[in-house]
Design a protein around this motif. Structure first.
Motif, PDB file in Angstrom:
ATOM      1  N   VAL A  26      46.791  50.140  69.306  1.00  0.00           N
ATOM      2  CA  VAL A  26      45.504  49.574  68.906  1.00  0.00           C
ATOM      3  C   VAL A  26      45.733  48.433  67.925  1.00  0.00           C
ATOM      4  CG1 VAL A  26      44.231  51.728  69.275  1.00  0.00           C
ATOM      5  CG2 VAL A  26      45.122  51.201  67.005  1.00  0.00           C
ATOM      6  N   ARG A  27      44.738  47.561  67.830  1.00  0.00           N
ATOM      7  CA  ARG A  27      44.800  46.389  66.951  1.00  0.00           C
ATOM      8  C   ARG A  27      43.513  46.288  66.150  1.00  0.00           C
ATOM      9  NH1 ARG A  27      46.572  41.709  70.398  1.00  0.00           N
ATOM     10  NH2 ARG A  27      48.530  42.835  70.164  1.00  0.00           N
ATOM     11  N   GLU A  28      43.637  45.914  64.889  1.00  0.00           N
ATOM     12  CA  GLU A  28      42.488  45.760  64.004  1.00  0.00           C
ATOM     13  C   GLU A  28      41.634  44.565  64.433  1.00  0.00           C
ATOM     14  OE1 GLU A  28      42.829  44.461  59.668  1.00  0.00           O
ATOM     15  OE2 GLU A  28      42.850  46.652  59.547  1.00  0.00           O
ATOM     16  N   VAL A  29      40.309  44.727  64.347  1.00  0.00           N
ATOM     17  CA  VAL A  29      39.362  43.675  64.701  1.00  0.00           C
ATOM     18  C   VAL A  29      38.547  43.341  63.452  1.00  0.00           C
ATOM     19  CG1 VAL A  29      37.391  43.058  66.147  1.00  0.00           C
ATOM     20  CG2 VAL A  29      39.197  44.519  67.060  1.00  0.00           C
ATOM     21  N   LEU A  30      38.398  42.041  63.169  1.00  0.00           N
ATOM     22  CA  LEU A  30      37.638  41.580  62.009  1.00  0.00           C
ATOM     23  C   LEU A  30      36.378  40.854  62.459  1.00  0.00           C
ATOM     24  CD1 LEU A  30      40.542  40.105  59.834  1.00  0.00           C
ATOM     25  CD2 LEU A  30      39.580  42.408  59.760  1.00  0.00           C
ATOM     26  N   ASN A  32      33.216  37.916  61.319  1.00  0.00           N
ATOM     27  CA  ASN A  32      33.268  36.539  60.803  1.00  0.00           C
ATOM     28  C   ASN A  32      33.540  36.460  59.309  1.00  0.00           C
ATOM     29  OD1 ASN A  32      32.885  35.371  63.267  1.00  0.00           O
ATOM     30  ND2 ASN A  32      30.664  35.278  63.066  1.00  0.00           N
ATOM     31  N   TYR A  33      33.320  37.548  58.586  1.00  0.00           N
ATOM     32  CA  TYR A  33      33.552  37.577  57.134  1.00  0.00           C
ATOM     33  C   TYR A  33      34.903  38.187  56.782  1.00  0.00           C
ATOM     34  CZ  TYR A  33      28.573  36.703  57.317  1.00  0.00           C
ATOM     35  OH  TYR A  33      27.349  36.168  57.613  1.00  0.00           O
ATOM     36  N   ASN A  34      35.773  38.312  57.779  1.00  0.00           N
ATOM     37  CA  ASN A  34      37.102  38.909  57.626  1.00  0.00           C
ATOM     38  C   ASN A  34      37.039  40.347  57.122  1.00  0.00           C
ATOM     39  OD1 ASN A  34      38.665  36.861  58.678  1.00  0.00           O
ATOM     40  ND2 ASN A  34      38.797  35.798  56.721  1.00  0.00           N
ATOM     41  N   GLU A  35      35.981  41.065  57.501  1.00  0.00           N
ATOM     42  CA  GLU A  35      35.848  42.483  57.204  1.00  0.00           C
ATOM     43  C   GLU A  35      36.222  43.262  58.458  1.00  0.00           C
ATOM     44  OE1 GLU A  35      31.703  42.341  56.418  1.00  0.00           O
ATOM     45  OE2 GLU A  35      31.983  42.140  54.248  1.00  0.00           O
ATOM     46  N   LYS A  36      36.825  44.416  58.265  1.00  0.00           N
ATOM     47  CA  LYS A  36      37.220  45.236  59.399  1.00  0.00           C
ATOM     48  C   LYS A  36      35.989  45.707  60.154  1.00  0.00           C
ATOM     49  CE  LYS A  36      40.394  48.001  58.380  1.00  0.00           C
ATOM     50  NZ  LYS A  36      41.167  49.112  57.886  1.00  0.00           N
ATOM     51  N   ALA A  37      35.934  45.399  61.457  1.00  0.00           N
ATOM     52  CA  ALA A  37      34.805  45.777  62.300  1.00  0.00           C
ATOM     53  C   ALA A  37      35.160  46.924  63.234  1.00  0.00           C
ATOM     54  CB  ALA A  37      34.333  44.580  63.115  1.00  0.00           C
ATOM     55  N   GLY A  38      36.423  47.202  63.381  1.00  0.00           N
ATOM     56  CA  GLY A  38      36.864  48.268  64.264  1.00  0.00           C
ATOM     57  C   GLY A  38      38.283  48.027  64.737  1.00  0.00           C
ATOM     58  N   TYR A  39      38.631  48.678  65.832  1.00  0.00           N
ATOM     59  CA  TYR A  39      39.957  48.552  66.437  1.00  0.00           C
ATOM     60  C   TYR A  39      39.773  48.357  67.938  1.00  0.00           C
ATOM     61  CZ  TYR A  39      41.921  50.206  62.058  1.00  0.00           C
ATOM     62  OH  TYR A  39      42.279  50.322  60.746  1.00  0.00           O
ATOM     63  N   CYS A  40      40.649  47.566  68.535  1.00  0.00           N
ATOM     64  CA  CYS A  40      40.591  47.384  69.981  1.00  0.00           C
ATOM     65  C   CYS A  40      41.834  48.002  70.613  1.00  0.00           C
ATOM     66  CB  CYS A  40      40.464  45.916  70.359  1.00  0.00           C
ATOM     67  SG  CYS A  40      41.933  44.933  70.060  1.00  0.00           S
ATOM     68  N   ILE A  41      41.694  48.349  71.860  1.00  0.00           N
ATOM     69  CA  ILE A  41      42.782  48.957  72.615  1.00  0.00           C
ATOM     70  C   ILE A  41      43.670  47.845  73.154  1.00  0.00           C
ATOM     71  CG2 ILE A  41      43.339  50.350  74.631  1.00  0.00           C
ATOM     72  CD1 ILE A  41      40.426  51.505  74.321  1.00  0.00           C
ATOM     73  N   GLU A 140      37.047  48.020  73.660  1.00  0.00           N
ATOM     74  CA  GLU A 140      37.824  47.508  74.788  1.00  0.00           C
ATOM     75  C   GLU A 140      37.886  45.993  74.692  1.00  0.00           C
ATOM     76  OE1 GLU A 140      39.236  49.122  77.464  1.00  0.00           O
ATOM     77  OE2 GLU A 140      38.668  51.113  76.774  1.00  0.00           O
ATOM     78  N   LEU A 141      38.923  45.394  75.218  1.00  0.00           N
ATOM     79  CA  LEU A 141      38.978  43.940  75.350  1.00  0.00           C
ATOM     80  C   LEU A 141      38.277  43.562  76.652  1.00  0.00           C
ATOM     81  CD1 LEU A 141      42.657  43.220  74.300  1.00  0.00           C
ATOM     82  CD2 LEU A 141      40.612  42.697  73.015  1.00  0.00           C
ATOM     83  N   PRO A 142      37.600  42.441  76.809  1.00  0.00           N
ATOM     84  CA  PRO A 142      37.393  41.386  75.832  1.00  0.00           C
ATOM     85  C   PRO A 142      36.332  41.783  74.816  1.00  0.00           C
ATOM     86  CG  PRO A 142      36.257  40.816  77.822  1.00  0.00           C
ATOM     87  CD  PRO A 142      36.976  42.118  78.082  1.00  0.00           C
ATOM     88  N   LEU A 143      36.440  41.207  73.652  1.00  0.00           N
ATOM     89  CA  LEU A 143      35.548  41.531  72.553  1.00  0.00           C
ATOM     90  C   LEU A 143      34.392  40.547  72.474  1.00  0.00           C
ATOM     91  CD1 LEU A 143      38.337  42.186  69.955  1.00  0.00           C
ATOM     92  CD2 LEU A 143      36.998  43.880  71.146  1.00  0.00           C
ATOM     93  N   ASP A 144      33.369  40.899  71.700  1.00  0.00           N
ATOM     94  CA  ASP A 144      32.247  39.986  71.450  1.00  0.00           C
ATOM     95  C   ASP A 144      32.778  38.708  70.812  1.00  0.00           C
ATOM     96  OD1 ASP A 144      31.116  42.384  72.072  1.00  0.00           O
ATOM     97  OD2 ASP A 144      29.520  42.234  70.599  1.00  0.00           O
ATOM     98  N   LEU A 145      32.048  37.636  70.977  1.00  0.00           N
ATOM     99  CA  LEU A 145      32.493  36.336  70.441  1.00  0.00           C
ATOM    100  C   LEU A 145      32.465  36.284  68.925  1.00  0.00           C
ATOM    101  CD1 LEU A 145      30.780  33.960  72.998  1.00  0.00           C
ATOM    102  CD2 LEU A 145      33.166  34.660  72.910  1.00  0.00           C
ATOM    103  N   ASP A 146      31.662  37.138  68.278  1.00  0.00           N
ATOM    104  CA  ASP A 146      31.580  37.084  66.821  1.00  0.00           C
ATOM    105  C   ASP A 146      32.652  37.932  66.143  1.00  0.00           C
ATOM    106  OD1 ASP A 146      30.427  39.433  67.694  1.00  0.00           O
ATOM    107  OD2 ASP A 146      28.987  39.533  66.050  1.00  0.00           O
ATOM    108  N   LEU A 147      33.574  38.507  66.905  1.00  0.00           N
ATOM    109  CA  LEU A 147      34.665  39.297  66.347  1.00  0.00           C
ATOM    110  C   LEU A 147      35.990  38.644  66.689  1.00  0.00           C
ATOM    111  CD1 LEU A 147      33.467  42.843  67.403  1.00  0.00           C
ATOM    112  CD2 LEU A 147      33.210  41.782  65.163  1.00  0.00           C
ATOM    113  N   LYS A 148      36.970  38.830  65.826  1.00  0.00           N
ATOM    114  CA  LYS A 148      38.301  38.289  66.121  1.00  0.00           C
ATOM    115  C   LYS A 148      39.340  39.380  65.961  1.00  0.00           C
ATOM    116  CE  LYS A 148      38.727  36.346  61.530  1.00  0.00           C
ATOM    117  NZ  LYS A 148      38.838  35.169  60.717  1.00  0.00           N
ATOM    118  N   VAL A 149      40.333  39.314  66.810  1.00  0.00           N
ATOM    119  CA  VAL A 149      41.431  40.280  66.790  1.00  0.00           C
ATOM    120  C   VAL A 149      42.503  39.725  65.865  1.00  0.00           C
ATOM    121  CG1 VAL A 149      43.107  41.509  68.165  1.00  0.00           C
ATOM    122  CG2 VAL A 149      40.871  40.976  69.132  1.00  0.00           C
TER     123      VAL A 149
END
Length: 150
Positions: A26-30, A32-41, A140-149
């Motif tokens: 898994v990978r951490e997802v942030l 737009n404010y560089n806050e942790k939003a979750g994890y992606c597979i 799951e990937l792909p993620l929403d556009l407002d989140l970054k991996v």
């Protein structure tokens, strides 16, 4: 007869089948404010999980800048494939219901990856990750556009 990468990869896969362990990356997802939003597979791997040494060695490793470098506790040997080639040092892997942080993805000549791991504290449930008493969604990937991996 020259050894090809495909031949060597097949030999690594055969060796892994002797003592396989399932790994879930898994990978951490942030946000737009560089806050942790979750994890992606990132994906699931099959490899050989083992300790680097059977005895405890005490030592200090220092790089040129005088900073301590983490020593890996465990190793995870996998074949080079679409999932293993995309692993980053910021990823986490769950093996036997225990979490490890990836220290080095260990790609070697596009034949195998000797991933170096350190024990970590994340807990994985069905579709969530618990991190310091906070519950984050597993996406799951792909993620929403407002989140970054990360």
């Amino acid at each position: 007869m020259a050894l090809s990468k495909e031949y060597l990869r097949e030999k690594v896969k055969q060796a892994i089948k002797q003592m396989p362990s399932a790994g879930y990356v898994v990978r951490e997802v942030l946000n737009n404010y560089n806050e942790k939003a979750g994890y992606c597979i990132v994906g699931e791997l099959e490899g050989v999980f083992y300790s680097k040494s059977t005895t405890k060695n005490l030592g200090i490793t220092i790089d040129n800048a005088g900073i301590n470098i983490e020593q890996a506790d465990k190793n995870y040997l996998v074949d080079f494939n679409d999932i293993s080639k995309n692993i980053r040092t910021t990823d986490f892997i769950f093996i036997d219901n225990k979490c490890y942080k990836i220290i080095d993805p260990g790609e070697n000549l596009e034949i195998y990856c000797l991933i170096q791991l350190n024990k970590h504290y994340l807990i994985k449930n069905q579709d969530t990750i618990i991190d310091n008493d906070e519950i984050y969604p597993l996406m799951e990937l792909p993620l929403d556009l407002d989140l970054k991996v990360v």
